[in-house]
Write a protein that holds these residues in place. Structure first.
Motif, PDB file in Angstrom:
ATOM      1  N   ARG A  31       0.846  -1.293  -0.097  1.00 56.01           N
ATOM      2  CA  ARG A  31      -0.009  -0.097  -0.071  1.00 56.01           C
ATOM      3  C   ARG A  31       0.739   1.293   0.084  1.00 56.01           C
ATOM      4  O   ARG A  31       0.355   2.375  -0.420  1.00 56.01           O
ATOM      5  CB  ARG A  31      -0.944   0.129   1.356  1.00 56.01           C
ATOM      6  CG  ARG A  31      -2.078  -1.040   0.979  1.00 56.01           C
ATOM      7  CD  ARG A  31      -3.126  -0.894   2.269  1.00 56.01           C
ATOM      8  NE  ARG A  31      -3.817  -1.873   2.254  1.00 56.01           N
ATOM      9  CZ  ARG A  31      -3.690  -2.990   3.053  1.00 56.01           C
ATOM     10  NH1 ARG A  31      -2.977  -3.012   3.968  1.00 56.01           N
ATOM     11  NH2 ARG A  31      -4.865  -3.835   3.092  1.00 56.01           N
ATOM     12  N   HIS A  32       2.047   1.161   0.571  1.00 59.09           N
ATOM     13  CA  HIS A  32       2.942   2.385   0.709  1.00 59.09           C
ATOM     14  C   HIS A  32       3.726   2.508  -0.398  1.00 59.09           C
ATOM     15  O   HIS A  32       4.672   3.474  -0.658  1.00 59.09           O
ATOM     16  CB  HIS A  32       3.613   2.324   1.783  1.00 59.09           C
ATOM     17  CG  HIS A  32       2.997   2.688   3.111  1.00 59.09           C
ATOM     18  ND1 HIS A  32       1.941   1.957   3.735  1.00 59.09           N
ATOM     19  CD2 HIS A  32       2.879   3.785   3.525  1.00 59.09           C
ATOM     20  CE1 HIS A  32       1.594   2.482   4.949  1.00 59.09           C
ATOM     21  NE2 HIS A  32       1.834   3.936   4.758  1.00 59.09           N
ATOM     22  N   GLU A  57       9.618  13.576  -1.733  1.00 58.08           N
ATOM     23  CA  GLU A  57       8.152  13.937  -1.784  1.00 58.08           C
ATOM     24  C   GLU A  57       7.620  12.580  -1.965  1.00 58.08           C
ATOM     25  O   GLU A  57       8.040  11.568  -2.490  1.00 58.08           O
ATOM     26  CB  GLU A  57       7.907  14.923  -2.679  1.00 58.08           C
ATOM     27  CG  GLU A  57       8.004  14.654  -4.183  1.00 58.08           C
ATOM     28  CD  GLU A  57       7.402  15.615  -4.934  1.00 58.08           C
ATOM     29  OE1 GLU A  57       7.407  16.871  -4.735  1.00 58.08           O
ATOM     30  OE2 GLU A  57       7.509  15.638  -6.372  1.00 58.08           O
ATOM     31  N   VAL A  58       6.291  12.462  -1.432  1.00 56.07           N
ATOM     32  CA  VAL A  58       5.665  11.340  -1.671  1.00 56.07           C
ATOM     33  C   VAL A  58       4.390  11.917  -2.125  1.00 56.07           C
ATOM     34  O   VAL A  58       3.510  12.466  -1.761  1.00 56.07           O
ATOM     35  CB  VAL A  58       5.289  10.460  -0.428  1.00 56.07           C
ATOM     36  CG1 VAL A  58       4.415   9.436  -0.564  1.00 56.07           C
ATOM     37  CG2 VAL A  58       6.502  10.166   0.422  1.00 56.07           C
ATOM     38  N   PRO A  59       4.058  11.356  -3.427  1.00 53.51           N
ATOM     39  CA  PRO A  59       2.949  11.677  -4.171  1.00 53.51           C
ATOM     40  C   PRO A  59       1.576  11.064  -3.598  1.00 53.51           C
ATOM     41  O   PRO A  59       1.602   9.976  -2.952  1.00 53.51           O
ATOM     42  CB  PRO A  59       3.246  11.076  -5.574  1.00 53.51           C
ATOM     43  CG  PRO A  59       3.959  10.067  -5.448  1.00 53.51           C
ATOM     44  CD  PRO A  59       4.965  10.320  -4.243  1.00 53.51           C
ATOM     45  N   GLU A  60       0.731  11.674  -3.830  1.00 56.05           N
ATOM     46  CA  GLU A  60      -0.718  11.265  -3.427  1.00 56.05           C
ATOM     47  C   GLU A  60      -1.029   9.884  -4.169  1.00 56.05           C
ATOM     48  O   GLU A  60      -0.711   9.654  -5.622  1.00 56.05           O
ATOM     49  CB  GLU A  60      -1.827  12.150  -4.176  1.00 56.05           C
ATOM     50  CG  GLU A  60      -1.738  13.263  -2.973  1.00 56.05           C
ATOM     51  CD  GLU A  60      -2.219  12.971  -1.709  1.00 56.05           C
ATOM     52  OE1 GLU A  60      -3.130  12.324  -1.363  1.00 56.05           O
ATOM     53  OE2 GLU A  60      -1.626  13.691  -0.741  1.00 56.05           O
ATOM     54  N   PRO A  61      -1.549   8.840  -3.539  1.00 53.19           N
ATOM     55  CA  PRO A  61      -1.857   7.736  -4.563  1.00 53.19           C
ATOM     56  C   PRO A  61      -2.666   8.157  -5.649  1.00 53.19           C
ATOM     57  O   PRO A  61      -3.695   8.890  -5.783  1.00 53.19           O
ATOM     58  CB  PRO A  61      -2.890   6.832  -3.459  1.00 53.19           C
ATOM     59  CG  PRO A  61      -2.597   7.518  -2.110  1.00 53.19           C
ATOM     60  CD  PRO A  61      -2.071   8.925  -2.237  1.00 53.19           C
ATOM     61  N   THR A  62      -2.390   7.106  -6.740  1.00 56.74           N
ATOM     62  CA  THR A  62      -3.238   7.249  -7.918  1.00 56.74           C
ATOM     63  C   THR A  62      -4.537   6.636  -7.951  1.00 56.74           C
ATOM     64  O   THR A  62      -4.330   5.371  -7.102  1.00 56.74           O
ATOM     65  CB  THR A  62      -2.147   6.926  -9.230  1.00 56.74           C
ATOM     66  OG1 THR A  62      -1.811   5.674  -8.780  1.00 56.74           O
ATOM     67  CG2 THR A  62      -1.160   7.689  -9.549  1.00 56.74           C
ATOM     68  N   HIS A  68       4.750   3.980  -3.841  1.00 57.01           N
ATOM     69  CA  HIS A  68       4.589   4.851  -4.890  1.00 57.01           C
ATOM     70  C   HIS A  68       5.504   5.046  -5.686  1.00 57.01           C
ATOM     71  O   HIS A  68       6.853   4.922  -5.614  1.00 57.01           O
ATOM     72  CB  HIS A  68       4.163   6.247  -4.063  1.00 57.01           C
ATOM     73  CG  HIS A  68       3.359   5.992  -3.371  1.00 57.01           C
ATOM     74  ND1 HIS A  68       2.026   6.065  -3.613  1.00 57.01           N
ATOM     75  CD2 HIS A  68       3.258   5.910  -1.934  1.00 57.01           C
ATOM     76  CE1 HIS A  68       1.115   5.970  -2.487  1.00 57.01           C
ATOM     77  NE2 HIS A  68       1.863   6.001  -1.481  1.00 57.01           N
TER      78      HIS A  68
END
Length: 173
Positions: free
Chosen positions: A9-10, A156-161, A12
């Motif tokens: 789930r994590h 940076e960690v993007p928002e989930p697509t 990205h």
């Protein structure tokens, strides 16, 4: 340490990496060990993994992949190359054309999840000029570059697509 489901789930696609933070040798070794443990047809392991930390080589890979400028910015790139002849020796043409590709992809996917479990991020790059990658790495035609996995600590960690609903993807029968 996350359980497997949290690790997945994590995951990205990370395209910006922290320049001040290098990938620790022990974590890199653990990631490579996980990739090496991936299943393969007949346990042949028809792949090679090139671990690219050299800035010049990372820049050459960057040039081989137009539009993927983050390759040169990642502190490590893992290049997964299929070795079709290894699979062909046991499974003939199907081994060369399919099993070597599948098996190498599985190893790369294992590495990608190991990166997340190690607290880092990655991006899977498949859009590149094969000949340019071979040239940069000095490999011959017997190896087929399948993916460049850029690895490092995320800036940076993007928002989930968005994902397609399971109802569109799965059919229970």
């Amino acid at each position: 340490m996350w359980d497997f489901f949290e690790t997945v789930r994590h995951r990205h696609s990370i395209r910006r990496f922290r320049k001040e933070r290098e990938v620790e040798a022990e974590k890199l070794h653990a990631i490579i060990e996980v990739a090496a443990s991936a299943p393969s047809a007949g346990d042949i392991q028809p792949w090679r993994i090139e671990v690219i930390q050299d800035e010049g080589l990372r820049s050459a890979l960057d040039a081989a992949a137009p539009g993927e400028s983050f390759i040169g910015e990642a502190p490590v790139s893992l290049v997964f190359l299929a070795e079709p002849a290894r699979s062909a020796a046991e499974y003939g043409q199907r081994g060369a054309d399919l099993y070597a590709i599948q098996d190498t992809t599985i190893a790369a996917a294992y590495a990608q999840l190991a990166v997340v479990a190690a607290g880092m991020g990655s991006t899977w790059v498949g859009h590149f000029d094969e000949a340019a990658v071979r040239s940069a790495l000095g490999t011959g035609e017997e190896l087929v570059p399948l993916t460049i996995l850029c690895v490092g600590y995320p800036a940076e960690v993007p928002e989930p697509t968005p994902r397609r609903p399971l109802e569109e993807l799965v059919r229970y029968r």
